[in-house]
Scaffold this active site. Structure first.
Site, mmCIF file in Angstrom:
data_model
loop_
_atom_site.group_PDB
_atom_site.id
_atom_site.type_symbol
_atom_site.label_atom_id
_atom_site.label_comp_id
_atom_site.label_asym_id
_atom_site.label_seq_id
_atom_site.Cartn_x
_atom_site.Cartn_y
_atom_site.Cartn_z
ATOM 1 N N LEU A 76 0.810 -1.290 -0.052
ATOM 2 C CA LEU A 76 -0.163 -0.037 0.120
ATOM 3 C C LEU A 76 0.732 1.111 0.049
ATOM 4 C CD1 LEU A 76 -2.687 -1.257 2.547
ATOM 5 C CD2 LEU A 76 -2.824 -1.261 -0.162
ATOM 6 N N CYS A 77 1.885 1.021 -0.317
ATOM 7 C CA CYS A 77 3.112 2.210 -0.409
ATOM 8 C C CYS A 77 2.895 3.021 -1.450
ATOM 9 C CB CYS A 77 4.361 1.656 -0.226
ATOM 10 S SG CYS A 77 5.507 2.806 0.398
ATOM 11 N N HIS A 78 2.877 4.146 -1.572
ATOM 12 C CA HIS A 78 2.905 4.925 -2.960
ATOM 13 C C HIS A 78 4.216 5.098 -3.619
ATOM 14 C CE1 HIS A 78 -0.475 6.790 -1.025
ATOM 15 N NE2 HIS A 78 -1.028 6.981 -1.858
ATOM 16 N N MET A 114 8.947 4.906 4.921
ATOM 17 C CA MET A 114 8.880 3.352 4.476
ATOM 18 C C MET A 114 10.296 3.297 3.456
ATOM 19 S SD MET A 114 6.896 2.063 6.206
ATOM 20 C CE MET A 114 7.318 0.412 5.752
ATOM 21 N N GLU A 115 10.771 4.175 2.593
ATOM 22 C CA GLU A 115 11.630 4.308 1.888
ATOM 23 C C GLU A 115 12.935 4.225 2.683
ATOM 24 O OE1 GLU A 115 8.213 4.932 -0.532
ATOM 25 O OE2 GLU A 115 9.051 5.981 1.327
ATOM 26 N N ASP A 129 23.688 -11.420 3.602
ATOM 27 C CA ASP A 129 24.127 -12.299 2.301
ATOM 28 C C ASP A 129 25.373 -12.292 2.059
ATOM 29 O OD1 ASP A 129 22.882 -13.771 0.242
ATOM 30 O OD2 ASP A 129 23.685 -12.065 -1.106
#
Length: 158
Positions: A76-78, A114-115, A129
């Site tokens: 739901l992130c733009h 969020m970014e 990793d």
């Protein structure tokens, strides 16, 4: 703190928030994450003797790329037109860890928290990793928003 979830509509269904009527403002967010490891693993990273190459450079690029792809990962992130993404990595030998910080900026109608969080998280995952062949019990922790500026909710700082 708000008393409502913005991504749940009146019917209780998940939805993308409509930002059409929101004002365009300068927005900025900073986040951090840590990855703890054995002193020997950290020394390999710091000395550049890791067989996969420059771990910090790879993690930095991965974090930047992740910030740009956040809307592909978080449903739901733009999608945003980021104007700046910065990822910094700091070896902290006294604590046997790496501190990752991220900064995201834009002029837009919705925030970049969020970014910034995604950038820090993916940089930490990339370190894991690249180093998992040497050590599998590394711990990624304390991923959090440090600061946000702009928008209706104003300034937040830890």
């Amino acid at each position: 703190m708000s008393s409502e979830f913005t991504h749940i509509n009146a019917d209780g269904n998940a939805h993308m928030v409509d930002v059409t009527e929101k004002a365009v403002t300068e927005r900025e967010a900073r986040a951090e994450a840590f990855i703890e490891m054995a002193p020997e693993t950290l020394e390999m990273i710091m000395s550049g003797s890791h067989h996969k190459g420059d771990v910090f450079a790879t993690a930095r690029i991965a974090g930047i790329q992740a910030a740009k792809k956040t809307s592909d990962l978080i449903p739901l992130c733009h999608p945003l037109m980021l104007t700046k993404v910065e990822v910094d990595l700091e070896a902290q030998p006294a604590h046997h860890r790496v501190r990752i910080t991220s900064l995201c900026k834009l002029s837009g109608k919705t925030g970049v928290e969020m970014e910034a969080l995604t950038a820090a998280s993916v940089a930490a995952l990339t370190i894991y990793d690249m180093c998992k062949a040497v050590q599998k019990d590394m711990v990624i922790s304390q991923t959090r928003l440090l600061e946000k500026r702009g928008g209706k909710s104003g300034h937040f700082k830890v």
